[in-house]
Design an enzyme around this catalytic site. Structure first.
Site, mmCIF file in Angstrom:
data_model
loop_
_atom_site.group_PDB
_atom_site.id
_atom_site.type_symbol
_atom_site.label_atom_id
_atom_site.label_comp_id
_atom_site.label_asym_id
_atom_site.label_seq_id
_atom_site.Cartn_x
_atom_site.Cartn_y
_atom_site.Cartn_z
ATOM 1 N N HIS A 66 -7.987 -5.164 -0.203
ATOM 2 C CA HIS A 66 -6.690 -4.523 -0.014
ATOM 3 C C HIS A 66 -5.931 -5.137 1.166
ATOM 4 C CE1 HIS A 66 -3.749 -1.406 -0.473
ATOM 5 N NE2 HIS A 66 -3.977 -0.897 0.712
ATOM 6 N N ASP A 67 -6.665 -5.521 2.200
ATOM 7 C CA ASP A 67 -6.042 -6.103 3.390
ATOM 8 C C ASP A 67 -5.319 -7.419 3.115
ATOM 9 O OD1 ASP A 67 -6.483 -4.163 5.221
ATOM 10 O OD2 ASP A 67 -8.027 -5.226 6.357
ATOM 11 N N ASP A 101 -8.911 -6.488 -4.549
ATOM 12 C CA ASP A 101 -8.504 -5.194 -3.993
ATOM 13 C C ASP A 101 -9.045 -4.081 -4.895
ATOM 14 O OD1 ASP A 101 -7.255 -2.932 -3.036
ATOM 15 O OD2 ASP A 101 -5.225 -3.750 -3.095
ATOM 16 N N ARG A 111 -12.034 5.864 10.023
ATOM 17 C CA ARG A 111 -11.573 4.492 10.039
ATOM 18 C C ARG A 111 -12.661 3.517 9.588
ATOM 19 N NH1 ARG A 111 -6.829 1.850 9.601
ATOM 20 N NH2 ARG A 111 -6.744 -0.021 10.856
ATOM 21 N N SER A 168 0.845 -1.193 0.000
ATOM 22 C CA SER A 168 0.000 0.000 0.000
ATOM 23 C C SER A 168 0.890 1.257 0.000
ATOM 24 C CB SER A 168 -0.950 -0.057 1.206
ATOM 25 O OG SER A 168 -1.918 0.931 1.138
#
Lengths: 374, 374
Positions: free
Chosen positions: A351-352, A318, A223, A153
């Site tokens: 993405h994680d 992602d 968040r 990232s």
């Protein structure tokens, strides 16, 4: 010295007592970097690996700080003895970026020019500034050349910038779940997150510590929203579906669905431990990163200086840093006849995924790192 | 009477002076619906078309309220003389949903039981409740059977619920850019939006009017985030790219990129005119909608009662209500041997495409409406 998930590791604070000029013209009179190292630097200093963190990461990459720590470092599955980034072979360094909130100089630090906390006065730093500060760290450690610079990232952006700005100091660059620049949608989400923080009445223009408060609401919303974008739609669906917490709908705004409970918990936890000014500046570093911009938007020209061997990885689900963004980078590197290995991993973790235990991904990193001579 | 974009139309408030039982058990002692009509109801009352609105829509579908109105109604490109939903043929009705903030009874209305504004005491209503209230409106107007019920997004959910709950009263149902139920990700985004509103210090537990304020910050964040999800990634990219407002980066949190300016403007405008409690309840109606749930999660069983001819449309770049969600509905309808026409429109406008002028889409609606006998 073997490094396992339960090895007790101790961070060190490195002080840089000279002025540091930032890309925006601002000069920091001095700064500290909090770092953590794993493994041993060999005599020829040819086995050093730098791990660059993403938005909310820290220097604490592997092992534990205390025997009773609930979790190991954030990339403990990747870094350690016998792990893909093998600390029996490599000397691995994690650091908290300048502007961070985990020990390095940042908005929570004292401004030597005023004696008060920096707060909102801490300057907006860029990926290039981070790379320059990391180069000073390398100098301090006597590391002329990194065996590898690695990041996912925002961390991948640093690895790429390293390869571009210091071609003789980076032998391998691992750019994972990253992008040569943010998309319009990425920037848009970042701005909503920032607006949530900036308009929180507890933000006080960024000087909330002076008011003994913090913009928890804004951080929490930022968040929660960010978290949705880190996860894949179908991953979220597989995990929570439309599962209710109770037996029926509440017909009010309490938690109906399990996914709501999960997100609010993530938001609360983040708001407890993260600094809002750091969040703001990290998202700006993301927005501003665009190495092609200074080359007439030609990414090929931007990467032409690089000498590193590249490893680029992306994850199918992602949508924040989609495979197509990694492919842009790979195409530019190939056009410039660079040595590049690209792998697109099938995953429903979004993405994680770059932080997850996934065999094809872990194996690909392992194979690449095994082939590095030290 | 021809209806064009400049025709002056006048809304009417219809009062329903009897108790109305909601799905959650709450009973509203009375309610009003604000409606607007276009064209003329024929003698056999066979040409009535109901337009159901989405999250932020109103009764004001076509024409203008005042000669100097800057904009026509929200679906003026679809509804009017010679337009796909032709008011020379059909008698078209737009309404503001119960719980709305454009004139129908909702959180901003006086609670007859207390004399004060409802505010947070206005009950959470469902898509089924809306359909029931619209059936009362049909009764009031003497309309036994709709030639068509039409809606996009949340409006499409109402059209589907109509076809399921009142099979004899709906001859055609147009379900556009919609879904038989929200995905986990949809629910997650809705909850973040709600949390932004609920945690705004100006929310006051939903009784902000008593404090002469409104939760503008929360509404603004909710809308900014929502807006990103209404647009396609590549549509947003085409429109704004990484275009800067000035010549260089600000290195602060003012507007750097044009997309930030656009989003903040959209957020401000929405916060000025929309009611927060209405926003909250609209998102809950979206989350709760799930006609299959009461049939053991069998969508086929849920739609088996429907007698309407269906028109289902989706848009390629709509990631909020993706084509796959419309396809689920189409498959269930086909499995139940219903008459269904499905069109997937190539578009880079994302979810918002259903409101846009797009020839293949407009033509498809036109063809479907032309084939309706009145």
């Amino acid at each position: 010295m073997s490094v396992t998930s339960t090895t007790i590791v101790t961070p060190q604070l490195i002080a840089f007592e000279k002025p540091f000029a930032l890309q925006n013209g601002h000069i920091l009179p001095r700064f500290d970097l909090m770092i953590e190292t794993y493994g041993t630097l060999n005599a020829s200093k040819s086995n050093a690996v730098l791990i660059c963190h993403a938005l909310s990461g820290t220097h604490h990459v592997a092992g534990r700080h205390h025997a009773d720590d609930k979790y190991a470092g954030w990339w403990d599955n990747m870094v350690g003895s016998g792990k893909p980034i093998d600390t029996d072979k490599f000397f691995v360094i994690g650091l908290n970026n300048l502007g961070g909130c985990a020990g390095s100089t940042g908005p929570l630090s004292q401004n030597p020019e005023t004696g008060a906390d920096y707060g909102a006065d801490f300057p907006v730093v860029t990926v290039r500034d981070w790379v320059n500060s990391q180069a000073m760290l390398a100098d301090y450690l006597g590391i002329t050349e990194w065996a590898a610079v690695v990041g996912g990232s925002l961390g991948g952006m640093q690895a790429l910038q390293w390869a571009i700005d210091f071609p003789r100091r980076v032998r391998h660059a691992l750019v994972i779940a990253s992008s040569p620049r943010l998309s319009t949608q990425n920037i848009a989400f970042n701005d909503v997150a920032r607006q949530a923080i900036l308009t929180d009445p507890d933000f006080h223009g960024g000087h909330y510590t002076r008011h003994n408060t913090k913009p928890r609401r804004g951080l929490r919303i930022a968040r929660m929203m960010g978290h949705i974008t880190y996860l894949a739609e179908n991953g979220l669906g597989k995990k929570f579906g439309r599962q209710l917490r109770g037996n029926e709908f509440n017909f009010n705004y309490d938690i109906d669905f399990e996914v709501e409970s999960y997100l609010r918990y993530q938001g609360d936890k983040f708001a407890d431990h993260f600094d809002a000014n750091t969040y703001l500046l990290m998202t700006k570093a993301l927005d501003y990163f665009d190495p092609a911009a200074e080359h007439n938007n030609q990414l090929t020209a931007a990467v032409s200086s690089a000498q590193a061997k590249f490893f680029v990885a992306s994850f199918s689900s992602d949508w924040r840093f989609a495979p197509s963004r990694s492919q842009e980078l790979v195409k530019a590197l190939i056009a410039e006849k660079k040595n590049v290995q690209y792998v697109e991993i099938e995953s429903h973790h979004g993405h994680d995924a770059f932080l997850m235990e996934d065999k094809p991904y872990i194996d690909a990193v392992r194979a690449f790192m095994l082939n590095i001579k030290v």
